[in-house]
Design an enzyme around this catalytic site. Structure first.
Site, PDB file in Angstrom:
ATOM      1  CD  GLU A   4      50.667  69.738 100.999  1.00 37.47           C
ATOM      2  OE1 GLU A   4      50.428  70.305 100.133  1.00 37.47           O
ATOM      3  OE2 GLU A   4      50.276  68.871 101.337  1.00 37.47           O
ATOM      4  CG  ASN A  43      43.958  74.376 100.897  1.00 36.20           C
ATOM      5  OD1 ASN A  43      43.609  74.995  99.972  1.00 36.20           O
ATOM      6  ND2 ASN A  43      44.392  73.452 100.842  1.00 36.20           N
ATOM      7  N   GLY A  86      49.784  61.287  96.558  1.00 33.30           N
ATOM      8  CA  GLY A  86      48.140  61.564  96.978  1.00 33.30           C
ATOM      9  C   GLY A  86      47.201  61.455  95.870  1.00 33.30           C
ATOM     10  NE  ARG A 121      47.972  74.043  98.598  1.00 31.63           N
ATOM     11  CZ  ARG A 121      47.342  72.929  97.931  1.00 31.63           C
ATOM     12  NH1 ARG A 121      45.982  72.797  98.327  1.00 31.63           N
ATOM     13  NH2 ARG A 121      48.166  72.613  96.930  1.00 31.63           N
ATOM     14  CG  HIS A 145      52.101  68.618  95.123  1.00 33.19           C
ATOM     15  ND1 HIS A 145      51.648  67.368  94.444  1.00 33.19           N
ATOM     16  CD2 HIS A 145      50.692  68.662  95.693  1.00 33.19           C
ATOM     17  CE1 HIS A 145      50.468  66.902  94.250  1.00 33.19           C
ATOM     18  NE2 HIS A 145      50.096  67.613  94.922  1.00 33.19           N
ATOM     19  NE  ARG A 179      44.926  66.623  89.252  1.00 35.45           N
ATOM     20  CZ  ARG A 179      45.484  67.297  90.368  1.00 35.45           C
ATOM     21  NH1 ARG A 179      46.672  67.592  89.965  1.00 35.45           N
ATOM     22  NH2 ARG A 179      45.107  67.268  91.772  1.00 35.45           N
ATOM     23  CG  ASN A 203      48.684  55.897 104.696  1.00 29.83           C
ATOM     24  OD1 ASN A 203      49.020  55.842 105.975  1.00 29.83           O
ATOM     25  ND2 ASN A 203      48.274  56.715 104.430  1.00 29.83           N
TER      26      ASN A 203
HETATM   27  P1  AMP Z   1      45.872  62.465  99.714  1.00 26.04           P
HETATM   28  O1  AMP Z   1      45.370  63.133  98.337  1.00 26.04           O
HETATM   29  O2  AMP Z   1      47.096  62.713 100.373  1.00 26.04           O
HETATM   30  O3  AMP Z   1      44.886  62.450 100.798  1.00 26.04           O
HETATM   31  O4  AMP Z   1      45.705  60.798  99.265  1.00 26.04           O
HETATM   32  C1  AMP Z   1      44.719  60.194  99.085  1.00 26.04           C
HETATM   33  C2  AMP Z   1      44.843  59.136  98.440  1.00 26.04           C
HETATM   34  O5  AMP Z   1      45.575  58.199  99.364  1.00 26.04           O
HETATM   35  C3  AMP Z   1      43.844  58.330  97.942  1.00 26.04           C
HETATM   36  O6  AMP Z   1      43.829  57.455  96.673  1.00 26.04           O
HETATM   37  C4  AMP Z   1      43.680  57.117  98.919  1.00 26.04           C
HETATM   38  O7  AMP Z   1      43.080  55.965  98.574  1.00 26.04           O
HETATM   39  C5  AMP Z   1      45.165  56.804  99.473  1.00 26.04           C
HETATM   40  N1  AMP Z   1      45.285  56.260 100.372  1.00 26.04           N
HETATM   41  C6  AMP Z   1      44.984  56.394 101.757  1.00 26.04           C
HETATM   42  N2  AMP Z   1      45.361  55.443 102.498  1.00 26.04           N
HETATM   43  C7  AMP Z   1      45.961  54.166 101.821  1.00 26.04           C
HETATM   44  C8  AMP Z   1      46.272  52.981 102.192  1.00 26.04           C
HETATM   45  N3  AMP Z   1      46.231  52.390 103.212  1.00 26.04           N
HETATM   46  N4  AMP Z   1      46.578  52.136 101.138  1.00 26.04           N
HETATM   47  C9  AMP Z   1      46.699  52.548  99.904  1.00 26.04           C
HETATM   48  N5  AMP Z   1      46.219  53.963  99.667  1.00 26.04           N
HETATM   49  C10 AMP Z   1      45.931  54.920 100.733  1.00 26.04           C
END
Ligand code: AMP
Length: 407
Positions: free
Chosen positions: A386, A7, A210, A91, A180, A241, A335
């Site tokens: 993914e 990626n 995310g 990707r 996505h 964004r 999470n």
């Molecule tokens: P990703 O792009 O899928 O890696 O997700 C990143 C996002 O997930 C970021 O905004 C992180 O702060 C959030 N994140 C990861 N762990 C947690 C958690 N335990 N509680 C709230 N947000 C989380």
């Protein structure tokens, strides 16, 4: 089959070496800040010592070479020869209207990815650079492109056309594409494994939350609508964004702030979303922490984020005339019990009830149901993968193409 998944971003390369038939990760890693004075090089072999160091990597070809050197080094003993890698999966963010499935890369495919540069100027050029770099380093194996847009190819015209003169669609292919796709595809398939019902009869809403975030309405196994559009800028509020805004705001800002047009891109992509709303952070963990400390704007940013999800969920239930399940995935979706709960709050009218205890006691990395027994709609947390989708697609296409030297 051992598949290397790549990626490539403009200054980074992420990789995963996956044993596709066993759906098993072997090693993953990342090279960041390519082209800077010092790049960051991380390797994380499964069950072995992880490493992180800083050194100069000047381009994507060198980055791919570094990855191969690491995998091959006698000290790490991850592979014995480059020929252990049987295929490479790439990707690719934008497949335009052309690609509804993953494809074996040849010159025509490379040209088509290049033709979509206009549609994804930040993503497709580094994706193609990564393809060329990997081909240079692994010239004897099949290379496969897996597109983020492909899963949304099934959108009907009423979902993908914008209310602007039709000639712009015909002339420039301005339409909703959605992104996505591999994640929405993967978690919807994981959901089907939980139920005893034909896929054709299921209606699912998948929520990939995310740093980038999108929802997809998956009816009978096919994406029929999704929140991202012509680019990944539209839909939900994201880390930096904006998501959907009234387009007139742009004309207004250009006039009021005398903003040059090119600054609007950065404004909406990098300085908006949770970061712009809170004035503090685009990272959800930081926002939750500050909101708990009483910061009003951080709380507001969280509220806007969740409200937008709720609105999309409601509209997709209308689009599909029902919903069997809502699935949360990605960093925030997997999470944050708080975001899951708040996004689906007060939706009992639509048959959605989250069970507080189940929601608060999630075991990481597992498929789990968090809806109350009385809930008409099931709610799940399903970890996305993914890279695995890319590896499996790549292996399938490499085998079919009968190009793999070991076949
Ligand atoms: P990703 O792009 O899928 O890696 O997700 C990143 C996002 O997930 C970021 O905004 C992180 O702060 C959030 N994140 C990861 N762990 C947690 C958690 N335990 N509680 C709230 N947000 C989380």
């Amino acid at each position: 089959m051992l598949v290397l998944v790549i990626n490539c971003g403009s200054s980074s390369v992420k990789y995963n070496l996956i044993e596709s038939s066993e759906e098993r990760d072997v090693c993953k890693g990342m090279i960041e800040r390519i082209g800077a004075v010092t790049s960051i090089v991380k390797h994380e072999p499964v069950g072995k010592k992880h490493t992180k160091d800083a050194r100069a990597i000047s381009n994507h070809t060198e980055a791919l070479q570094e990855i191969l050197d690491y995998l091959l080094s006698p000290e790490n003993k991850i592979i014995n020869s480059p020929s252990d890698i049987k295929a490479v999966g790439h990707r690719v963010v934008h497949g335009g209207e052309m690609f509804k499935d993953s494809v074996l890369i040849d010159e025509d495919v490379e040209n088509a990815i290049e033709q979509a540069f206009d549609l994804a100027p930040l993503h497709n050029p580094p994706n193609l650079r990564g393809i060329k770099a990997a081909q240079k380093n692994l010239p004897d194996v099949p290379h496969v492109a897996v597109f983020d847009t492909a899963f949304h190819h099934s959108l009907p015209a009423e979902a993908y056309l914008y209310g602007i003169p039709n000639r712009f669609y015909r002339r420039y292919k301005i339409r909703k594409y959605g992104f996505h796709g591999t994640s929405h595809y993967y978690v919807s398939r994981q959901y089907y494994k939980q139920i005893d019902k034909p896929v054709e009869d299921t209606k699912v809403i998948t929520c990939h939350l995310g740093n980038g975030a999108s929802l997809s309405a998956v009816d009978g196994g096919k994406s029929i609508d999704t929140s991202m559009g012509f680019t990944p800028l539209s839909g939900l509020v994201m880390g930096t964004r904006s998501g959907d805004i009234d387009p007139s705001i742009l004309f207004y800002l250009v006039e009021k702030e005398e903003l040059p047009l090119q600054n609007l891109h950065a404004l909406l992509n990098r300085h908006s979303g949770l970061l712009g709303l809170s004035g503090y952070a685009g990272d959800m963990r930081d926002l939750i922490e500050e909101a708990n400390n009483g910061d009003r704007r951080c709380q507001q940013a969280i509220d806007v984020f969740c409200y937008k999800i709720k609105q999309y969920v409601g509209s997709y239930i209308a689009s599909m005339n029902g919903c069997d399940a809502i699935v949360f995935t990605a960093g925030i979706g997997e999470n944050s019990s708080l975001i899951r709960k708040q996004s689906l709050q007060n939706m009992e009218y639509m048959g959605i009830e989250v069970d507080e205890e189940k929601n608060n006691n999630i075991e990481r990395g597992k498929v789990q149901k968090i809806s109350a027994d009385s809930s008409k709609t099931d709610v799940y947390v399903i970890p996305t993968n993914e890279e695995l989708v890319i590896a499996i697609d790549t292996a399938k296409i490499a085998l079919a193409a009968d190009q793999s030297p070991w076949v």
